[in-house]
Design an enzyme around this catalytic site. Sequence first.
Site, PDB file in Angstrom:
ATOM      1  N   GLN A  97      37.723  49.647  30.493  1.00 54.49           N
ATOM      2  CA  GLN A  97      38.287  49.842  31.835  1.00 54.49           C
ATOM      3  C   GLN A  97      39.685  49.227  31.883  1.00 54.49           C
ATOM      4  O   GLN A  97      39.821  48.006  31.887  1.00 54.49           O
ATOM      5  CB  GLN A  97      37.359  49.159  32.849  1.00 54.49           C
ATOM      6  CG  GLN A  97      37.770  49.286  34.286  1.00 54.49           C
ATOM      7  CD  GLN A  97      36.882  48.411  35.172  1.00 54.49           C
ATOM      8  OE1 GLN A  97      36.176  47.524  34.680  1.00 54.49           O
ATOM      9  NE2 GLN A  97      36.914  48.650  36.465  1.00 54.49           N
ATOM     10  N   GLY A  98      40.703  50.062  31.936  1.00 50.76           N
ATOM     11  CA  GLY A  98      42.083  49.568  31.951  1.00 50.76           C
ATOM     12  C   GLY A  98      42.660  49.582  33.349  1.00 50.76           C
ATOM     13  O   GLY A  98      43.510  50.418  33.675  1.00 50.76           O
TER      14      GLY A  98
ATOM     15  N   GLU B 216      30.823  49.908  40.013  1.00 46.20           N
ATOM     16  CA  GLU B 216      30.830  48.616  39.318  1.00 46.20           C
ATOM     17  C   GLU B 216      30.031  47.593  40.129  1.00 46.20           C
ATOM     18  O   GLU B 216      29.191  46.881  39.605  1.00 46.20           O
ATOM     19  CB  GLU B 216      32.270  48.127  39.129  1.00 46.20           C
ATOM     20  CG  GLU B 216      32.348  46.832  38.341  1.00 46.20           C
ATOM     21  CD  GLU B 216      33.782  46.444  37.983  1.00 46.20           C
ATOM     22  OE1 GLU B 216      34.699  46.779  38.770  1.00 46.20           O
ATOM     23  OE2 GLU B 216      33.975  45.808  36.940  1.00 46.20           O
TER      24      GLU B 216
HETATM   25  C1  LIG Z   1      34.550  38.567  32.410  1.00 47.49           C
HETATM   26  C2  LIG Z   1      35.636  39.433  32.960  1.00 47.49           C
HETATM   27  C3  LIG Z   1      35.742  40.731  32.514  1.00 47.49           C
HETATM   28  C4  LIG Z   1      36.778  41.547  33.007  1.00 47.49           C
HETATM   29  N1  LIG Z   1      36.884  42.806  32.497  1.00 47.49           N
HETATM   30  C5  LIG Z   1      37.866  43.598  32.941  1.00 47.49           C
HETATM   31  C6  LIG Z   1      38.016  44.918  32.394  1.00 47.49           C
HETATM   32  O1  LIG Z   1      37.297  45.320  31.488  1.00 47.49           O
HETATM   33  N2  LIG Z   1      38.998  45.694  32.880  1.00 47.49           N
HETATM   34  C7  LIG Z   1      39.839  45.272  33.877  1.00 47.49           C
HETATM   35  O2  LIG Z   1      40.671  46.060  34.295  1.00 47.49           O
HETATM   36  N3  LIG Z   1      39.745  44.014  34.396  1.00 47.49           N
HETATM   37  C8  LIG Z   1      38.776  43.180  33.948  1.00 47.49           C
HETATM   38  N4  LIG Z   1      38.664  41.904  34.443  1.00 47.49           N
HETATM   39  C9  LIG Z   1      39.685  41.418  35.370  1.00 47.49           C
HETATM   40  C10 LIG Z   1      39.193  41.256  36.782  1.00 47.49           C
HETATM   41  O3  LIG Z   1      39.023  42.502  37.409  1.00 47.49           O
HETATM   42  C11 LIG Z   1      40.245  40.389  37.497  1.00 47.49           C
HETATM   43  O4  LIG Z   1      40.230  39.125  36.874  1.00 47.49           O
HETATM   44  C12 LIG Z   1      39.915  40.242  38.973  1.00 47.49           C
HETATM   45  O5  LIG Z   1      40.121  41.450  39.644  1.00 47.49           O
HETATM   46  C13 LIG Z   1      40.827  39.151  39.631  1.00 47.49           C
HETATM   47  O6  LIG Z   1      42.150  39.442  39.378  1.00 47.49           O
HETATM   48  P1  LIG Z   1      43.130  38.346  38.754  1.00 47.49           P
HETATM   49  O7  LIG Z   1      42.467  37.727  37.578  1.00 47.49           O
HETATM   50  O8  LIG Z   1      44.450  38.979  38.567  1.00 47.49           O
HETATM   51  O9  LIG Z   1      43.233  37.210  39.843  1.00 47.49           O
HETATM   52  P2  LIG Z   1      44.121  37.250  41.220  1.00 47.49           P
HETATM   53  O10 LIG Z   1      43.875  38.543  41.928  1.00 47.49           O
HETATM   54  O11 LIG Z   1      45.512  36.909  40.826  1.00 47.49           O
HETATM   55  O12 LIG Z   1      43.460  36.087  42.006  1.00 47.49           O
HETATM   56  C14 LIG Z   1      43.773  34.699  41.753  1.00 47.49           C
HETATM   57  C15 LIG Z   1      43.042  33.891  42.808  1.00 47.49           C
HETATM   58  O13 LIG Z   1      43.527  34.248  44.117  1.00 47.49           O
HETATM   59  C16 LIG Z   1      42.448  34.650  44.948  1.00 47.49           C
HETATM   60  N5  LIG Z   1      42.875  35.737  45.830  1.00 47.49           N
HETATM   61  C17 LIG Z   1      43.513  36.880  45.467  1.00 47.49           C
HETATM   62  N6  LIG Z   1      43.720  37.671  46.548  1.00 47.49           N
HETATM   63  C18 LIG Z   1      43.187  37.013  47.616  1.00 47.49           C
HETATM   64  C19 LIG Z   1      43.079  37.299  48.995  1.00 47.49           C
HETATM   65  N7  LIG Z   1      43.559  38.450  49.505  1.00 47.49           N
HETATM   66  N8  LIG Z   1      42.468  36.401  49.788  1.00 47.49           N
HETATM   67  C20 LIG Z   1      41.986  35.233  49.296  1.00 47.49           C
HETATM   68  N9  LIG Z   1      42.059  34.900  47.979  1.00 47.49           N
HETATM   69  C21 LIG Z   1      42.645  35.765  47.146  1.00 47.49           C
HETATM   70  C22 LIG Z   1      41.370  35.142  43.976  1.00 47.49           C
HETATM   71  O14 LIG Z   1      40.089  35.075  44.581  1.00 47.49           O
HETATM   72  C23 LIG Z   1      41.534  34.165  42.825  1.00 47.49           C
HETATM   73  O15 LIG Z   1      40.854  32.974  43.094  1.00 47.49           O
HETATM   74  C24 LIG Z   1      37.678  41.058  33.986  1.00 47.49           C
HETATM   75  C25 LIG Z   1      37.543  39.746  34.442  1.00 47.49           C
HETATM   76  C26 LIG Z   1      36.554  38.934  33.924  1.00 47.49           C
HETATM   77  C27 LIG Z   1      36.466  37.525  34.402  1.00 47.49           C
END
Ligand SMILES: Cc1cc2nc3c(=O)[nH]c(=O)nc-3n(C[C@H](O)[C@H](O)[C@H](O)COP(=O)(O)OP(=O)(O)OC[C@H]3O[C@@H](n4cnc5c(N)ncnc54)[C@H](O)[C@@H]3O)c2cc1C
Length: 392
Positions: free
Chosen positions: A131-132, A249
């Site tokens: 999933q990209g 998902e």
């Molecule tokens: C085990 C694992 C597998 C994954 N696999 C995939 C995959 O295969 N493909 C893929 O595309 N992605 C994948 N991901 C990524 C995952 O979808 C993202 O990590 C997730 O969407 C959070 O985005 P971010 O890491 O950029 O954090 P951010 O969105 O930058 O968030 C950082 C912090 O800010 C908080 N935050 C953000 N927005 C708000 C808001 N509006 N209100 C309050 N708090 C907020 C969040 O809760 C978090 O604590 C994976 C993640 C994990 C942990």
Amino acid sequence: MEFRPGAEEETFRRAVRDWLGHALPPGWRDGTFARPRSAADRVDFARRWYRTLFDGGWAGISWPVEYGGRDLSARQHLVFSEEYVRAGAPDLIDVGVGPGLVGPTIIAHGTQAQKERFLPAILRGEEVWCQGFSEPAAGSDLAGLRTRAVRDGDALVVSGQKVWTSFARYSDWCILVVRTNADVPKHRGLTFLLLDMTLPGITIRPLVEMTGVAWFNEVFLEDVRVPLDCVVGEIDRGWDIVITTLSHERASVTPYPRIQAELDALVALLGARPDQARDPRLRQRAAQLRCEVEILRLSTWRSLSNTEHEGRPGPEGSMLKLLWSEIEQRLFELAFEIEGTHGLLDENDPAAFEGGRWQYGLLWSRAATIYAGTSEVQRNIIAQRVLGLPRG
Ligand SMILES: Cc1cc2nc3c(=O)[nH]c(=O)nc-3n(C[C@H](O)[C@H](O)[C@H](O)COP(=O)(O)OP(=O)(O)OC[C@H]3O[C@@H](n4cnc5c(N)ncnc54)[C@H](O)[C@@H]3O)c2cc1C
């Protein structure tokens, strides 16, 4: 509102149990089967095991019959998961993106040619997907993604970077979301693609997690030519398709059978240590977890019942996600405390309890409140859609 499986589900349960009783690899149950250790071997094994599930009629069981599934209800799917976990059957996480996310998305939005090309290969375990979606500056705010695609003849030429792409190194295909129009509000200029991972211009770099395993990857895309017949839906109209994928998902992650099994194992761990088993702090926390897992079980059945009546999952999916992910973290924190100093041992150390599964689980469980929507995002959804509060 039904909280328990009915007679039909119990008949179904017996069928699952009977099949698993003879289909698991020889030596799987008694631990003599040489389980794959490297990531590549695990993926290879999962592909073959998924083929066995397909041959037995247990792959894509909630997909429509016309696409090779059995059109079974979400309740039957949950019964299947309960029995699958109870039997200790192989983990399907490595090959789960295809049947769980990609198949339902193509069924809902794909062309007839895309359905014929991709769905059978997913069901037979022949093609593994990743999933990209996420990017360095687009996770929770996914619509802010920047990977660009520009039309050139019969292709879209893609450049940019994805991150946290689980299983990318072992995947044949990837569902990719790209920006095709930067001049419109961010949700409107996105396009949903099916990306052949062997195309020139794709570089994959593994990211090692704190567990020591490298499931994650960075995926760099440099002038990758994706044929137009790999666009799902219309160019610039990909956001609705993303929502379909994300709703599958969240709905497909109903891990209460697994968490129930983890709790049973934790109780066994505690019970086997008389000193800790008498420690009131540890006992109280184990008892509290028992109550919470029961709430999770009942909430899962109630959610399925609501979905059946309403025809689609509601915001209670966010409540479930919040509940199970935080229970899972508390469970592994408790197990780690019960282990005492043994929890500091490496999984390869012969003195580690149960192959170091509890310390590995403690580290892995940190991810539960991030993937499939962080806890903060789930609370925002609950605040808006359940409590009716304004957007924050
Ligand atoms: C085990 C694992 C597998 C994954 N696999 C995939 C995959 O295969 N493909 C893929 O595309 N992605 C994948 N991901 C990524 C995952 O979808 C993202 O990590 C997730 O969407 C959070 O985005 P971010 O890491 O950029 O954090 P951010 O969105 O930058 O968030 C950082 C912090 O800010 C908080 N935050 C953000 N927005 C708000 C808001 N509006 N209100 C309050 N708090 C907020 C969040 O809760 C978090 O604590 C994976 C993640 C994990 C942990």
